[in-house]
Motif scaffolding. Structure first.
Motif, PDB file in Angstrom:
ATOM      1  N   LEU A 110       0.829  -1.201   0.000  1.00 14.05           N
ATOM      2  CA  LEU A 110       0.000   0.000   0.000  1.00 14.05           C
ATOM      3  C   LEU A 110       0.867   1.256   0.000  1.00 14.05           C
ATOM      4  CD1 LEU A 110      -2.916  -0.956   2.413  1.00 14.05           C
ATOM      5  CD2 LEU A 110      -2.927  -0.851  -0.075  1.00 14.05           C
ATOM      6  N   ALA A 111       1.963   1.216   0.732  1.00 11.72           N
ATOM      7  CA  ALA A 111       2.899   2.344   0.695  1.00 11.72           C
ATOM      8  C   ALA A 111       3.502   2.489  -0.700  1.00 11.72           C
ATOM      9  CB  ALA A 111       3.997   2.150   1.730  1.00 11.72           C
ATOM     10  N   ASP A 112       3.819   1.356  -1.341  1.00 14.12           N
ATOM     11  CA  ASP A 112       4.356   1.402  -2.705  1.00 14.12           C
ATOM     12  C   ASP A 112       3.350   2.015  -3.668  1.00 14.12           C
ATOM     13  OD1 ASP A 112       6.678   0.216  -1.837  1.00 14.12           O
ATOM     14  OD2 ASP A 112       6.094  -1.811  -2.440  1.00 14.12           O
ATOM     15  N   CYS A 113       2.086   1.741  -3.442  1.00 16.10           N
ATOM     16  CA  CYS A 113       1.030   2.304  -4.284  1.00 16.10           C
ATOM     17  C   CYS A 113       1.058   3.830  -4.219  1.00 16.10           C
ATOM     18  CB  CYS A 113      -0.323   1.769  -3.842  1.00 16.10           C
ATOM     19  SG  CYS A 113      -1.738   2.493  -4.707  1.00 16.10           S
ATOM     20  N   VAL A 114       1.212   4.366  -3.027  1.00 13.53           N
ATOM     21  CA  VAL A 114       1.262   5.817  -2.858  1.00 13.53           C
ATOM     22  C   VAL A 114       2.468   6.395  -3.593  1.00 13.53           C
ATOM     23  CG1 VAL A 114       1.527   7.692  -1.183  1.00 13.53           C
ATOM     24  CG2 VAL A 114       0.014   5.774  -0.687  1.00 13.53           C
ATOM     25  N   PRO A 120       0.371  14.610  -5.621  1.00  9.11           N
ATOM     26  CA  PRO A 120       0.480  14.510  -4.162  1.00  9.11           C
ATOM     27  C   PRO A 120      -0.544  13.516  -3.618  1.00  9.11           C
ATOM     28  CG  PRO A 120       0.573  16.809  -4.838  1.00  9.11           C
ATOM     29  CD  PRO A 120       0.207  16.016  -6.061  1.00  9.11           C
ATOM     30  N   ALA A 121      -0.081  12.575  -2.800  1.00  6.65           N
ATOM     31  CA  ALA A 121      -0.962  11.532  -2.290  1.00  6.65           C
ATOM     32  C   ALA A 121      -0.497  11.075  -0.923  1.00  6.65           C
ATOM     33  CB  ALA A 121      -1.005  10.343  -3.254  1.00  6.65           C
ATOM     34  N   TYR A 122      -1.466  10.609  -0.120  1.00  2.00           N
ATOM     35  CA  TYR A 122      -1.127  10.125   1.220  1.00  2.00           C
ATOM     36  C   TYR A 122      -2.232   9.215   1.713  1.00  2.00           C
ATOM     37  CZ  TYR A 122      -4.087  14.175   2.443  1.00  2.00           C
ATOM     38  OH  TYR A 122      -5.107  15.096   2.518  1.00  2.00           O
ATOM     39  N   ILE A 123      -1.917   8.399   2.718  1.00  2.00           N
ATOM     40  CA  ILE A 123      -2.888   7.508   3.347  1.00  2.00           C
ATOM     41  C   ILE A 123      -3.065   7.917   4.799  1.00  2.00           C
ATOM     42  CG2 ILE A 123      -3.315   5.143   4.142  1.00  2.00           C
ATOM     43  CD1 ILE A 123      -2.021   4.114   1.621  1.00  2.00           C
ATOM     44  N   LEU A 124      -4.330   8.043   5.212  1.00  2.00           N
ATOM     45  CA  LEU A 124      -4.676   8.375   6.588  1.00  2.00           C
ATOM     46  C   LEU A 124      -5.387   7.202   7.246  1.00  2.00           C
ATOM     47  CD1 LEU A 124      -6.268  11.946   6.143  1.00  2.00           C
ATOM     48  CD2 LEU A 124      -3.900  11.401   6.768  1.00  2.00           C
ATOM     49  N   ASP A 125      -5.137   7.001   8.555  1.00  2.00           N
ATOM     50  CA  ASP A 125      -5.951   6.046   9.298  1.00  2.00           C
ATOM     51  C   ASP A 125      -7.134   6.789   9.911  1.00  2.00           C
ATOM     52  OD1 ASP A 125      -5.018   7.360  11.563  1.00  2.00           O
ATOM     53  OD2 ASP A 125      -3.787   5.705  12.273  1.00  2.00           O
ATOM     54  N   ARG A 243     -11.739   4.998   0.062  1.00  2.00           N
ATOM     55  CA  ARG A 243     -11.630   4.081   1.200  1.00  2.00           C
ATOM     56  C   ARG A 243     -10.933   2.813   0.709  1.00  2.00           C
ATOM     57  NH1 ARG A 243     -12.525   5.455   6.420  1.00  2.00           N
ATOM     58  NH2 ARG A 243     -14.352   6.615   5.719  1.00  2.00           N
ATOM     59  N   LEU A 244      -9.971   2.312   1.487  1.00  2.00           N
ATOM     60  CA  LEU A 244      -9.209   1.136   1.067  1.00  2.00           C
ATOM     61  C   LEU A 244      -9.958  -0.143   1.428  1.00  2.00           C
ATOM     62  CD1 LEU A 244      -5.591   2.222   2.115  1.00  2.00           C
ATOM     63  CD2 LEU A 244      -6.771   2.547  -0.059  1.00  2.00           C
ATOM     64  N   ALA A 245     -10.151  -0.996   0.434  1.00  2.00           N
ATOM     65  CA  ALA A 245     -10.903  -2.231   0.660  1.00  2.00           C
ATOM     66  C   ALA A 245     -10.196  -3.148   1.643  1.00  2.00           C
ATOM     67  CB  ALA A 245     -11.139  -2.955  -0.667  1.00  2.00           C
ATOM     68  N   THR A 246      -8.859  -3.207   1.565  1.00  2.00           N
ATOM     69  CA  THR A 246      -8.113  -4.110   2.442  1.00  2.00           C
ATOM     70  C   THR A 246      -7.832  -3.501   3.802  1.00  2.00           C
ATOM     71  OG1 THR A 246      -6.032  -3.315   1.478  1.00  2.00           O
ATOM     72  CG2 THR A 246      -7.022  -5.307   0.526  1.00  2.00           C
ATOM     73  N   ARG A 247      -8.055  -2.208   3.946  1.00  2.00           N
ATOM     74  CA  ARG A 247      -7.901  -1.528   5.234  1.00  2.00           C
ATOM     75  C   ARG A 247      -9.016  -0.497   5.364  1.00  2.00           C
ATOM     76  NH1 ARG A 247      -2.980  -1.182   8.090  1.00  2.00           N
ATOM     77  NH2 ARG A 247      -4.149   0.272   9.360  1.00  2.00           N
ATOM     78  N   PRO A 248     -10.236  -0.934   5.700  1.00  2.00           N
ATOM     79  CA  PRO A 248     -11.370  -0.003   5.732  1.00  2.00           C
ATOM     80  C   PRO A 248     -11.224   1.106   6.765  1.00  2.00           C
ATOM     81  CG  PRO A 248     -11.973  -2.146   6.639  1.00  2.00           C
ATOM     82  CD  PRO A 248     -10.632  -2.319   6.001  1.00  2.00           C
ATOM     83  N   ASP A 249     -10.250   0.972   7.680  1.00  2.00           N
ATOM     84  CA  ASP A 249      -9.992   2.052   8.628  1.00  2.00           C
ATOM     85  C   ASP A 249      -9.156   3.161   7.998  1.00  2.00           C
ATOM     86  OD1 ASP A 249      -7.863   0.087   8.582  1.00  2.00           O
ATOM     87  OD2 ASP A 249      -6.916   1.240  10.178  1.00  2.00           O
TER      88      ASP A 249
END
Length: 259
Positions: A110-114, A120-125, A243-249
């Motif tokens: 998932l980090a590689d995807c970003v 500009p892109a980022y993942i938030l919990d 929303r990430l399917a493998t990490r819905p949080d």
């Protein structure tokens, strides 16, 4: 909960009940059974509820069910992680024994995807901690989030003076951000990670404290986002959130160039 949702929920419980082997939950084997899986009365007994009440749940009747009962049903039925999330979504309530995904490091893919995204892109919990970010995001935010040991978008917006300089119309954006976060975390405000974050923000930012008391709730929708970059002037983006399917949080946020 409307009637269609109750029916879907009842059908789902009936299906997963049928696949549970009695011996897997400590019941004696060797008994002749007309149907596969657990009987309704067996499941009700294992969950500490009446068989009549459980039958009504499967029949889609309008009954009140506590989060604790849903959690016991999920446990006895050995639901997978995805099935458990699905159950609580259908039940329209928060899981009291929620998955602790938010404390697990983000999977490398998932980090590689970003990093593969050119914008500009980022993942938030769910607490809006930044779990991954790419180089364009780092450039846009002029070194943040790498300058924070545990970067959190809310702490940046409300506690870091740099945010007021970077975000165009900061006051307007700040009020909406609070409403978006309430939509994300409203069901979890009593849980330790969310509670600690809210305490810090209410104590550290009068603006956050003011808007939090308004109880406004909105989706984290897309739209125009403008930034005043020191070296490049006004930058305009369209924000897209998934929303990430493998990490819905978690959610993936991208900022695409706007005309």
């Amino acid at each position: 909960m409307d009637g269609d949702r109750r029916k879907v929920l009842g059908d789902f419980l009936r299906r997963v009940r049928a696949r549970v082997r009695p011996e897997s939950v400590g019941l004696p084997v060797g008994q002749r059974r007309r149907t596969p899986g657990l009987r309704r009365e067996e499941l009700a007994q294992l969950c500490g509820i009446s068989v009549t009440w459980y039958t009504w749940i499967e029949q889609g009747r309008d009954v009140s069910v506590s989060p604790g009962v849903w959690a016991r049903l999920a446990s006895v039925l050995s639901l997978t992680r995805a099935e458990r999330v699905y159950l609580f979504e259908l039940a329209e309530c928060a899981d009291p024994e929620h998955d602790e995904d938010h404390v697990v490091p983000l999977p490398a893919h998932l980090a590689d995807c970003v990093h593969s995204i050119s914008a500009p892109a980022y993942i938030l919990d769910r607490c809006w901690n930044v779990l991954a970010r790419n180089a364009p995001l780092l450039s846009l935010f002029q070194g943040w989030p790498d300058r924070d040991a545990e970067p959190n978008l809310l702490r940046y917006i409300f506690l870091d003076p740099a945010a007021r300089e970077l975000v165009v119309d900061w006051d307007q954006r700040a009020s909406r951000v609070v409403a978006e976060f309430r939509a994300d975390a409203g069901a979890h405000v009593d849980e330790p990670d969310v509670h600690a974050l809210l305490t810090d923000l209410r104590q550290g930012s009068n603006v956050f404290a003011h808007w939090w008391t308004r109880h406004t709730v909105v989706d984290r929708a897309g739209g125009l986002r403008e930034f005043h970059h020191v070296g490049q002037g006004i930058l305009r983006y369209q924000q897209i959130t998934f929303r990430l399917a493998t990490r819905p949080d978690c959610k993936l946020v991208m900022l695409l160039d706007a005309p």
